[in-house]
Design an enzyme around this catalytic site. Structure first.
Site, PDB file in Angstrom:
ATOM      1  N   GLY A   1     -12.028  17.834  37.751  1.00  0.00           N
ATOM      2  CA  GLY A   1     -12.201  16.972  38.908  1.00  0.00           C
ATOM      3  C   GLY A   1     -12.706  17.781  40.085  1.00  0.00           C
ATOM      4  O   GLY A   1     -13.855  18.183  40.107  1.00  0.00           O
ATOM      5  N   PHE A   2     -11.839  18.021  41.075  1.00  0.00           N
ATOM      6  CA  PHE A   2     -12.215  18.773  42.282  1.00  0.00           C
ATOM      7  C   PHE A   2     -13.401  18.120  42.978  1.00  0.00           C
ATOM      8  O   PHE A   2     -14.387  18.790  43.299  1.00  0.00           O
ATOM      9  CB  PHE A   2     -12.529  20.243  41.961  1.00  0.00           C
ATOM     10  CG  PHE A   2     -11.359  21.019  41.444  1.00  0.00           C
ATOM     11  CD1 PHE A   2     -10.428  21.565  42.325  1.00  0.00           C
ATOM     12  CD2 PHE A   2     -11.171  21.195  40.081  1.00  0.00           C
ATOM     13  CE1 PHE A   2      -9.339  22.284  41.852  1.00  0.00           C
ATOM     14  CE2 PHE A   2     -10.087  21.903  39.596  1.00  0.00           C
ATOM     15  CZ  PHE A   2      -9.171  22.455  40.477  1.00  0.00           C
ATOM     16  N   HIS A   3     -13.333  16.824  43.151  1.00  0.00           N
ATOM     17  CA  HIS A   3     -14.383  16.137  43.895  1.00  0.00           C
ATOM     18  C   HIS A   3     -13.861  14.802  44.403  1.00  0.00           C
ATOM     19  O   HIS A   3     -12.781  14.349  44.005  1.00  0.00           O
ATOM     20  CB  HIS A   3     -15.644  15.932  43.028  1.00  0.00           C
ATOM     21  CG  HIS A   3     -15.422  15.041  41.841  1.00  0.00           C
ATOM     22  ND1 HIS A   3     -15.256  15.512  40.557  1.00  0.00           N
ATOM     23  CD2 HIS A   3     -15.326  13.694  41.741  1.00  0.00           C
ATOM     24  CE1 HIS A   3     -15.066  14.512  39.734  1.00  0.00           C
ATOM     25  NE2 HIS A   3     -15.098  13.383  40.421  1.00  0.00           N
ATOM     26  N   SER A   4     -14.660  14.203  45.272  1.00  0.00           N
ATOM     27  CA  SER A   4     -14.420  12.837  45.732  1.00  0.00           C
ATOM     28  C   SER A   4     -15.713  12.051  45.506  1.00  0.00           C
ATOM     29  O   SER A   4     -16.779  12.645  45.296  1.00  0.00           O
ATOM     30  CB  SER A   4     -14.083  12.864  47.221  1.00  0.00           C
ATOM     31  OG  SER A   4     -14.129  11.569  47.764  1.00  0.00           O
TER      32      SER A   4
END
Ligand code: TYD
Length: 139
Positions: free
Chosen positions: A48-51
């Site tokens: 992930g590590f995102h928006s």
């Protein structure tokens, strides 16, 4: 928290097993444009590590278990997903990380739009800047 909700799906079960139907704009609040699934993730991995700026998604752990961190500049929570009838709906401008995948985890994701790299915010400092404006204005 803002833009993050649990969704419980109705299942049909009998002595043959279980079935859960999901229909866009019927038992979820968006039309499904894209489906993907994540599996075979080592328990040491974090993804992930995102928006996303606009995308809505529902994450359902079909098998095994996984933890999902959702956060904004103002609040955060960790949701343990381990039931195929429970979804975690993640709306716009939420930073997410997925971790603690069990060996047998299969994470299904229903998404409201086609894959679009321009909808991603992958840099955390950029995310904080945009999200402060977004949630600041919403408060
Ligand atoms: P990535 O964004 O790294 O996954 P995660 O959010 O779990 O960390 O995606 C892995 C690769 O898959 C990357 O090269 C982009 C590609 N991809 C698609 O082609 N279509 C999709 O719908 C998604 C979600 C990813």
């Amino acid at each position: 928290m803002n833009n993050v909700d649990m969704v419980e799906f109705k299942f049909f079960g009998d002595d043959r097993g279980f079935l859960i139907p999901i229909e866009g704009l019927k038992n979820i609040d968006f039309d499904i444009k894209r489906v993907y699934y994540i599996y075979g993730v080592d328990s040491s991995q974090r993804r992930g590590f995102h928006s996303h700026r606009d995308l809505k998604q529902i994450l359902i752990c079909l098998n095994g278990s996984v933890d999902i961190l959702t956060k904004t500049p103002f609040e955060s929570k960790v949701t343990h997903l381990d039931r195929p009838n429970i979804g975690l709906e993640i709306g716009p401008m939420i930073w997410r990380e997925m971790f603690n995948f069990s060996k047998d985890a299969v994470l299904l994701v229903l998404a409201s739009a086609y894959y679009d790299e321009n909808d991603y915010i992958r840099d955390y400092n950029n995310y904080l800047e945009e999200a402060c404006l977004y949630f600041g204005e919403k408060r």
